[in-house]
Write a protein that holds these residues in place. Structure first.
Motif, mmCIF file in Angstrom:
data_model
loop_
_atom_site.group_PDB
_atom_site.id
_atom_site.type_symbol
_atom_site.label_atom_id
_atom_site.label_comp_id
_atom_site.label_asym_id
_atom_site.label_seq_id
_atom_site.Cartn_x
_atom_site.Cartn_y
_atom_site.Cartn_z
ATOM 1 N N GLY A 89 0.814 -1.211 0.000
ATOM 2 C CA GLY A 89 0.000 0.000 0.000
ATOM 3 C C GLY A 89 0.844 1.255 0.000
ATOM 4 N N MET A 138 1.063 4.069 -2.900
ATOM 5 C CA MET A 138 0.845 5.498 -2.673
ATOM 6 C C MET A 138 1.853 6.321 -3.470
ATOM 7 N N LYS A 164 0.943 8.733 -6.674
ATOM 8 C CA LYS A 164 1.346 10.146 -6.631
ATOM 9 C C LYS A 164 2.165 10.508 -7.860
ATOM 10 N N VAL A 203 -8.851 1.954 -4.864
ATOM 11 C CA VAL A 203 -8.179 2.917 -3.994
ATOM 12 C C VAL A 203 -7.663 4.100 -4.796
ATOM 13 N N HIS A 204 -7.439 5.192 -4.086
ATOM 14 C CA HIS A 204 -6.805 6.376 -4.671
ATOM 15 C C HIS A 204 -6.012 7.061 -3.563
ATOM 16 N N VAL A 205 -5.185 8.001 -3.958
ATOM 17 C CA VAL A 205 -4.385 8.763 -3.004
ATOM 18 C C VAL A 205 -4.906 10.188 -2.944
ATOM 19 N N GLU A 227 -2.715 10.095 2.120
ATOM 20 C CA GLU A 227 -3.599 9.010 2.548
ATOM 21 C C GLU A 227 -3.946 8.121 1.366
ATOM 22 N N LEU A 228 -3.937 6.816 1.612
ATOM 23 C CA LEU A 228 -4.477 5.852 0.661
ATOM 24 C C LEU A 228 -5.915 5.609 1.114
ATOM 25 N N ARG A 229 -6.865 5.912 0.232
ATOM 26 C CA ARG A 229 -8.278 5.818 0.579
ATOM 27 C C ARG A 229 -8.993 4.831 -0.331
#
Length: 170
Positions: free
Chosen positions: A77, A81, A85, A116-118, A141-143
């Motif tokens: 993860g 990230m 980015k 997921v996205h950052v 943040e990884l969300r």
């Protein structure tokens, strides 16, 4: 959920070379495009890093440990990230180095099928004492698509100053 339109809106106003130290605006936020977590991605990360712990390869073991099934490595993860980015192209011409990750928290398991996205925000910047550049602090943040934060951290980036600023000697 992050989509291409949100990502492009975040990048409006950033030139083709990306951002240099002087361009950093504290409080500016960015959102990456989405990425789907796959079993294959988890397995590949495990093979490359030699971390094939049963939590990442054995469904039954992971369930007995209290998870719904296989989980991704925390470092998978964190690496993702950085990769996501990079797709923002913020520092394509200005990055000198990553100076490290601080305050890393693995907040929830990353599961196959998660989208997921950052999300990131510039939270600090200071001029370098060693060269014409600066150190930029990013809150990252990884969300998951539902907004749940899976990983939170601070990242320090070493970013060049603009060429024209360097030529002027400032």
């Amino acid at each position: 959920m992050a989509n291409e339109a949100q990502m492009q809106a975040c990048l409006a106003g950033i030139g083709p070379e990306g951002l240099f130290y002087e361009d950093i605006e504290l409080g500016a936020e960015f959102v990456t495009s989405d990425h789907e977590i796959t079993r294959e991605g988890i397995a590949t990360f495990g093979k490359v890093t030699l971390d094939e712990h049963p939590l990442h390869v054995d469904e039954d073991y992971a369930r007995k440990a209290g998870f719904p099934g296989l989980i991704a490595h925390g470092l998978f993860g964190l690496s993702l990230m950085e990769g996501l980015k990079t797709r923002l192209h913020l520092y394509d011409q200005s990055s000198i180095a990553s100076l490290g990750w601080d305050a890393v928290k693995f907040r929830a398991p990353i599961l196959p099928g998660d989208r997921v996205h950052v999300w990131m925000k510039f939270s600090g910047a200071r001029a370098s004492s060693s060269r014409p550049a600066g150190i930029v602090t990013e809150e990252v943040e990884l969300r998951r698509a539902d907004g749940r934060v899976l990983i939170s951290a601070q990242h320090l980036s070493f970013i060049r100053a603009k060429a024209e600023t360097l030529a002027e000697g400032t």
